[in-house]
Design an enzyme around this catalytic site. Sequence first.
Site, PDB file in Angstrom:
ATOM      1  N   SER A   1      27.807   7.665  81.115  1.00  0.00           N
ATOM      2  CA  SER A   1      26.363   7.594  80.948  1.00  0.00           C
ATOM      3  C   SER A   1      25.781   9.007  80.845  1.00  0.00           C
ATOM      4  CB  SER A   1      25.748   6.784  82.093  1.00  0.00           C
ATOM      5  OG  SER A   1      24.427   6.409  81.811  1.00  0.00           O
TER       6      SER A   1
ATOM      7  N   GLU B   1      26.227  -2.935  76.832  1.00  0.00           N
ATOM      8  CA  GLU B   1      25.715  -1.931  77.765  1.00  0.00           C
ATOM      9  C   GLU B   1      24.374  -2.321  78.385  1.00  0.00           C
ATOM     10  OE1 GLU B   1      27.133   1.078  78.520  1.00  0.00           O
ATOM     11  OE2 GLU B   1      28.454   1.612  76.859  1.00  0.00           O
TER      12      GLU B   1
ATOM     13  N   HIS C   1      26.978  -1.977  81.093  1.00  0.00           N
ATOM     14  CA  HIS C   1      26.989  -0.578  81.503  1.00  0.00           C
ATOM     15  C   HIS C   1      27.618  -0.419  82.886  1.00  0.00           C
ATOM     16  CE1 HIS C   1      25.627   3.474  80.778  1.00  0.00           C
ATOM     17  NE2 HIS C   1      24.879   3.519  81.871  1.00  0.00           N
TER      18      HIS C   1
END
Length: 503
Positions: free
Chosen positions: A189, A316, A412
């Site tokens: 990320s 995600e 995610h």
Amino acid sequence: MAEYTTRSGRVRGRTAARDDRIVAVLGIPYAAPPFGANRFGEPRPARPWDGVRDGAAFGPVAPQSAELPGAPVWSPGDEDILTLNIWTPGTEGDGLPVLVWIHGGAYVFGSSAQPDFDGTALAGSGVVVVTLNYRLGFEGFGHVPAGEDEAPCPDNRGLLDQIAALEWVRDNIAAFGGAPGNVTVAGQSSGATSVACLMAMDRARGLFRRAIVHSAVNACASVAEAARTTAEVAAAAGVPATRTGLLSVSPQLLVAAGDRVVDRYRRDPRSGQRHYDPAVYGPVADGDILPLDPLTASAAGLTRAVDLLVCHTTEEYWLLDAVGSSAKIATEKQLASFARDFGLPDALVEGYRVRMPDASVRGLHLAIHTDLLFGEYSSRLADSHADAGGTVFMSRFARRRGGQGQRVRAWHCADIPFAFGNLDEESVHFLTGGVPGRDDHELSRRMLGAWAGFAAHGDPGWPRFAAPSRAVRIWRTAGEEDAAPGGGFRELWSEAGLPLLAP
């Protein structure tokens, strides 16, 4: 217990609880506390110490308002935040590959003390694992304007902290059995975008030879955009947007001011891109410390000397929706506003609609936002790096749990516990869907092995991402053949273009 000698002094490690072959040494300062006279400045060398420093506990986390499961929280007054942790299976002179992990968290939260980043299992594969804390929020990524008679403060202080940690690794890791010339830097990320930025920075040149980038975020600000954020945060704090004014605000109050700015964007659907997922801090392409945004630097061939392993999950943005950190898009009017605010053409939205005929408006938005922020951006990093002559390996994480009901998606952060081998940590079960089964552990073994193989000799176990095949490894458990592999919408983006988003 084991003792090691660093340039700042001796440290003591302890046998890891889960594997008595591994020694963990926690909370080692790699730079001085970045407060007081050092606040908003470049990292400075760690202060040496006498005797043997006990490495039994993680160092304090950076200023933030988040409270994460299983991890410590920030306490006002905690200043010695620039520390790192080491898990090693070796001893001095072994020359083992080194993997340095940079945590994510939208540049405003997270730490190396999160249970999912425990390096024991990965170190068990013959890799020396290093995790680190760095400055977050305004302290690490806020632009500090220089007023009259004021010394300028550098942008990208969080990135400079990461470079200081890599320099510490270069100078000290041999004592822990690591090879300073065989370092891989990895992140997820905002940590992944940090890694991509480091690849483009002259100051980081030569500090690592490989990079692992999971779910890199499509966001890099100009100086003007960063200055606008500073003006908003300073106004929320009730001080002038100058170095003197910002220094007069405690870290605690500056965190609170940033949170108020974020909350205002969340509440205002007319506030443009930031309304949907208001991340207000991030790297600044200042033309100096960070000369170019990562995608432009990669396309220009400035990063091709670094071998690259890229991964993103196929769903995600579903996590951000699940935890309530993004705006809810449930109507066609809201979807049209979203597309307009991001400059997405009607043909792209309609292309998703055709390919997802049974999807709700919410599902369409989440699929588009997944690719806008993570998926397509990750793929373009791989494309540009390969096209410029660099070595790239590409993968997508598609593992789901819960059958047709999709109780847990390939969203995610779900991939990271698998790659670290930490599926049994209770704090990650929300991400992964509960207690792992045999197939989950087998997938974790394969993903961990890919990281270890790439860090050791540049080969994760599948063909390079290169023309004409552009090979992609799909991570899923046995029996998941129906799991969507992702990447099926790329032709839509090739026609529409990909806007570079600014935090």
